[in-house]
Design a protein around this motif. Sequence first.
Motif, mmCIF file in Angstrom:
data_model
loop_
_atom_site.group_PDB
_atom_site.id
_atom_site.type_symbol
_atom_site.label_atom_id
_atom_site.label_comp_id
_atom_site.label_asym_id
_atom_site.label_seq_id
_atom_site.Cartn_x
_atom_site.Cartn_y
_atom_site.Cartn_z
ATOM 1 N N VAL A 1 20.811 -25.681 42.672
ATOM 2 C CA VAL A 1 21.883 -26.200 43.520
ATOM 3 C C VAL A 1 22.709 -27.191 42.713
ATOM 4 O O VAL A 1 22.235 -28.265 42.345
ATOM 5 N N ARG A 2 23.943 -26.821 42.430
ATOM 6 C CA ARG A 2 24.909 -27.677 41.741
ATOM 7 C C ARG A 2 26.261 -27.492 42.418
ATOM 8 O O ARG A 2 26.530 -26.436 43.010
ATOM 9 N N TYR A 3 27.127 -28.496 42.296
ATOM 10 C CA TYR A 3 28.418 -28.452 42.975
ATOM 11 C C TYR A 3 29.544 -28.200 41.972
ATOM 12 O O TYR A 3 29.548 -28.723 40.855
ATOM 13 N N ALA A 4 30.511 -27.408 42.400
ATOM 14 C CA ALA A 4 31.620 -27.008 41.542
ATOM 15 C C ALA A 4 32.572 -28.176 41.289
ATOM 16 O O ALA A 4 32.641 -29.132 42.064
ATOM 17 N N CYS A 5 33.321 -28.067 40.199
ATOM 18 C CA CYS A 5 34.424 -28.991 39.919
ATOM 19 C C CYS A 5 35.716 -28.189 39.912
ATOM 20 O O CYS A 5 35.870 -27.260 39.119
ATOM 21 N N HIS A 6 36.633 -28.539 40.795
ATOM 22 C CA HIS A 6 37.877 -27.781 40.938
ATOM 23 C C HIS A 6 38.952 -28.309 39.992
ATOM 24 O O HIS A 6 38.774 -29.339 39.326
ATOM 25 N N ALA A 7 40.065 -27.601 39.939
ATOM 26 C CA ALA A 7 41.118 -27.903 38.972
ATOM 27 C C ALA A 7 41.665 -29.323 39.106
ATOM 28 O O ALA A 7 42.075 -29.944 38.120
ATOM 29 N N ASP A 8 41.654 -29.873 40.321
ATOM 30 C CA ASP A 8 42.176 -31.222 40.532
ATOM 31 C C ASP A 8 41.131 -32.309 40.283
ATOM 32 O O ASP A 8 41.377 -33.486 40.537
ATOM 33 N N PRO B 1 34.629 -20.719 48.655
ATOM 34 C CA PRO B 1 34.920 -20.238 50.005
ATOM 35 C C PRO B 1 35.856 -21.183 50.740
ATOM 36 O O PRO B 1 35.583 -22.372 50.866
ATOM 37 N N GLY B 2 36.979 -20.672 51.229
ATOM 38 C CA GLY B 2 37.920 -21.498 51.991
ATOM 39 C C GLY B 2 38.590 -22.556 51.137
ATOM 40 O O GLY B 2 38.789 -22.399 49.933
ATOM 41 N N THR B 3 38.939 -23.674 51.767
ATOM 42 C CA THR B 3 39.586 -24.785 51.071
ATOM 43 C C THR B 3 38.560 -25.507 50.193
ATOM 44 O O THR B 3 37.478 -25.854 50.675
ATOM 45 N N PRO B 4 38.865 -25.729 48.909
ATOM 46 C CA PRO B 4 37.905 -26.405 48.027
ATOM 47 C C PRO B 4 37.530 -27.786 48.548
ATOM 48 O O PRO B 4 38.368 -28.530 49.067
ATOM 49 N N THR B 5 36.242 -28.115 48.421
ATOM 50 C CA THR B 5 35.722 -29.423 48.828
ATOM 51 C C THR B 5 34.926 -30.012 47.668
ATOM 52 O O THR B 5 34.633 -29.319 46.693
ATOM 53 N N PRO B 6 34.524 -31.282 47.750
ATOM 54 C CA PRO B 6 33.716 -31.869 46.673
ATOM 55 C C PRO B 6 32.298 -31.307 46.598
ATOM 56 O O PRO B 6 31.592 -31.579 45.625
#
Length: 373
Positions: free
Chosen positions: A136-143, A165-170
């Motif tokens: 379990v790890r969390y993604a880092c988005h472009a922003d 999935p859907g709107t990116p979240t932290p």
Amino acid sequence: MTAIDDEPTTPDLDAAEGFLRMFHIAHPETGPVGPRLTQVRDEIAETGTYRHTTQELSYGARVALRDSGWCTSGVPWRRLKVRDLRGFRNAAAVAGECVEHLRLATNGGGIRPLVTVFAPDAPDAPGPVIWNEQLVRYACHADGTGDRRYRGFTDTVRGMGWHAPGTPTPFDLLPLVVETAHEGPKLFTIPPDVVHEVCLEHPDLPWFASLGLRWHAVPLITGMRLSIGGVDYPAAPFNTWFVGSEIGTRSLADENACGAARPVAEALGLDTSAERSLWRDRAVVELNRAVLHSFDLAQVTITDHHAESLHRLSWLRSRQRPTGNRPAFRLDPTAARRARAGGPARFSGGPLETTRPHSPGRLAELLRRHAEG
């Protein structure tokens, strides 16, 4: 951690003999070691490797976890459950059993330490590898939203076909990447309902919950290989439970991770214009308090860094010095790069294949079939 190569090798006879003697000393009921040594020497001469008995595997995995420094205080290493899945080599089966490991380990919040051992490396059949550092790890988005430690990994799996999935979240779950010699890297979406997350609140600061911070309950480490008596198991996920500061200090507060220290400091009304005000230290303390309070409130097993420091000091005084003959969990540099950057692939020298991630329903179906079989 000791760095090792990322390629399968023939077991060293000295390492095999050293481990087997160690095992038979610990288990005198198994009889003299001589016949077993003869059997193993003959097996290596014929096949280039040898197969541990179930009892040898369990003992080796338990000792490796005990001696690795990852075994948190209170873990009963002698009773640690070892799941022997050495027959699993296909990516989908490995992914499905990783999810099952997480489900079993979560145990409704009373975290259960486990080790799952998949197929070993052999001269003609290298074992599977798991790219992720933890399941379990969390993604880092472009922003920059999310866990910045995994910016490269996120970019790589996005190029392989993954989409948030859907709107990116932290706190978007990264997919699991399992690579085999015959299939290459494959993506698997982790079912959200198997990931137990704790929403963070503070014992004294009512506004803290509005920050929307949370963290997953089980540190299931997937990027290390297990070495026992000269045999390498490149995929051997294991878990204990979290130390609070691993979440509050290293994952949430750090600017190179989730960067939550500054929002907390600003909400506290601290002067963040200069480091000498120690705003960061004060924010980290409150984050760590919130983590421990919230996990306790949710009845999820966790320990604090003070208790863990005493445990580690005791471990350092009593531990055996590592040798090539002792079982160990090890991390090699290539595996570390895969966990953060999403490459290089272990078996494929070319561009990564674009693929559609397997759905959570696909993993659930695999687990259902396995249970029925």
